[in-house]
Design an enzyme around this catalytic site. Structure first.
Site, short mmCIF file in Angstrom:
data_model
loop_
_atom_site.label_atom_id
_atom_site.label_comp_id
_atom_site.label_asym_id
_atom_site.label_seq_id
_atom_site.Cartn_x
_atom_site.Cartn_y
_atom_site.Cartn_z
N SER A 179 -9.42 1.79 3.63
CA SER A 179 -8.57 2.54 2.74
C SER A 179 -7.57 1.67 1.97
CB SER A 179 -7.79 3.59 3.54
OG SER A 179 -6.92 2.96 4.49
N SER A 219 -9.73 -0.54 7.69
CA SER A 219 -9.22 -0.32 6.34
C SER A 219 -8.63 -1.53 5.65
CB SER A 219 -8.18 0.81 6.35
OG SER A 219 -8.80 2.04 6.62
N LYS A 255 0.83 -1.21 0.00
CA LYS A 255 0.00 0.00 0.00
C LYS A 255 0.86 1.26 0.00
CE LYS A 255 -3.85 2.00 2.69
NZ LYS A 255 -4.66 1.79 3.91
#
Length: 472
Positions: A158, A182, A82
């Site tokens: 997220s 997330s 990420k």
């Protein structure tokens, strides 16, 4: 667009093939890069792809496997990371136009360092909402990340890019962050497995301004692969003052633990959540399947009221620290992020300390709950994936993202391990996730119960209709 990932190797399948000499890390990396070229334009999971570095790393892994000297149990497995983790040689822009890419990017986060030490092949960085601030995945820099099961729907966030990359076969593994759900939200929306381990189990640096809530953890298509990746990630790092240090044994062995007799509390709604009927039915069916498989499952709520007000203080006050990083009031910043930062600036030190006291009381309450129940089972998210490009479901009347994910953020506040496992699909074909929560430090138990869910729930097609994949 239609497809099937059943012939695409898992991370465990890849290393078995590497050891047998029937497949090479270069072939696996090439296949993953080809999948990105073919599919990412439709779903927008990647913020950065580096084929040259990936293939160079894969060639080194290929030599090690040929010589019988792999660096670790996942040497040569292609994966993504990420774009909130510092990764040496690549900019970490966090989905923002306000971060200057023209600076020295010469530090690895603990996550990136452990992956390199283990020989994993980093394909690139996955998308995130700006600074990872919300439960969906769009940002001013790279746009909207879409759900591969229905590209008109959100991937969740997220860690949306990571979940989508895994769900579409663009690498079998990824690493995300989870400050309020997330990892688990996009795992549920995209039909993959996402694990938020105990706070501090996966070290982080630099610490987020949301450090009291923020976790890091693995995303994969199977519980076995999640456990394998956690074995790599859960290594001590002196840069994280919350680091829990060494743990007991490899998690990859814990998944096969016999869970007959394990006590599970099944809470359909935590006592205060309204749940979509299709999701409620699928999760209840999975709970019954666990009972049939020998676990002791009983209906029981933890008995706490919705802690959203306290979470909001912790979240927004933490987010206000981003003013130290960039001009969050600029016009090219996500308007929702600006609002959260401004709200955070209105909270006093007393407000923050009161919220922290509530967080600690909730953790104590859950600790007592687990003296009676080994694990807690709930839905992961009470609704299916909604229209992409919105922070809340259109027409819902909600104002904040956390309002539609009440099963996830309480367990960031308590620091407990929690995993989302797919247990079916809605009539519209959208994935449904079941959440398993365990006591702090009980990663092995949570993984074992999650693996039992995979075995007990009749296998559903986990391949998004929007993918086409073949074995490399």
């Amino acid at each position: 667009m239609a497809g099937d990932l059943s012939n695409v190797p898992t991370a465990g399948g890849l290393v078995t093939a590497y050891a047998a000499g029937t497949l090479s890390p270069v072939e696996a990396a090439t296949a993953a890069l080809e999948a990105i070229r073919e599919r990412d334009a439709d779903v927008n999971a990647f913020a950065l792809v580096d084929p040259e570095q990936a293939l160079e790393t894969a060639r080194a892994a290929e030599r090690r496997w040929r010589d019988g000297t792999p660096l670790g149990p996942l040497d040569g497995v292609p994966m993504s990371i990420k774009d909130l983790f510092l990764t040496r040689g690549w900019p970490t822009l966090r989905g923002s136009r306000r971060i200057d890419p023209a600076q020295a990017w010469d530090v690895d986060s603990p996550v990136a360092a452990r992956l390199r030490e283990g020989g994993l092949v980093l394909l690139g960085k996955t998308t995130t909402p700006e600074m990872g601030w919300k439960g969906v995945c769009d940002n001013p820099l790279t746009g909207i990340t879409r759900n591969p099961w229905d590209t008109s729907r959100t991937s969740g966030g997220s860690s949306g890019g990571s979940a989508v990359a895994v769900a579409t076969g663009m690498g079998p593994l990824s690493v995300g962050t989870d400050g309020g759900g997330s990892i688990r939200i996009p795992a549920a929306f995209c039909g993959v497995v996402g694990f938020k381990p105990t706070h501090g189990r996966v070290p982080q640096y630099p610490l987020s301004s949301l450090a009291v809530l923020a976790h890091a953890g693995p995303i994969a298509r199977t519980v076995d692969d999640v456990a394998r990746l956690l074995d790599v990630l859960a290594a001590p790092d002196h840069r994280d003052p919350y680091d829990l240090g060494l743990h007991d044994g490899p998690y990859s062995r814990a998944v096969d633990r016999d869970v007959r007799g394990v006590s599970a509390a099944f809470s359909a709604d935590l006592g205060f959540v309204r749940v979509d009927p299709e999701i409620a039915a699928a999760v209840a069916s999975a709970a019954r399947a666990l009972q049939d498989a020998g676990m002791r499952v009983e209906a029981a709520d933890p008995g706490f009221p919705d802690p959203l007000p306290a979470f909001d203080v912790l979240w927004c006050a933490g987010a206000s620290k981003w003013l130290d990083v960039f001009d969050a009031r600029a016009e090219d910043v996500d308007p929702g992020l600006r609002d959260v930062i401004e709200r955070g600036l209105t909270y006093s030190a007393g407000d923050y300390l009161a919220a922290e006291a509530e967080r600690l009381a909730l953790a104590v309450r859950m600790g007592e709950f687990h003296t009676r129940h080994d694990v807690l089972i709930t839905p992961t998210v009470p609704i299916p994936a909604f229209e992409a490009g919105h922070d809340v479901p259109p027409g819902s009347g909600l104002s904040d993202w956390a309002q539609w994910t009440p099963f996830t953020y309480p367990f960031n506040m308590t620091h407990q391990p929690a995993i989302s496992v797919p247990v079916g699909r809605t009539a519209a074909g959208l994935p449904i996730g079941l959440q398993i929560v365990g006591p702090r430090h009980a990663e092995a138990l949570v993984l074992a119960v999650a693996r039992a869910v995979e075995r007990a729930v009749s296998a559903t097609d986990r391949s998004p209709r929007g993918t086409t994949a073949a074995a490399p």
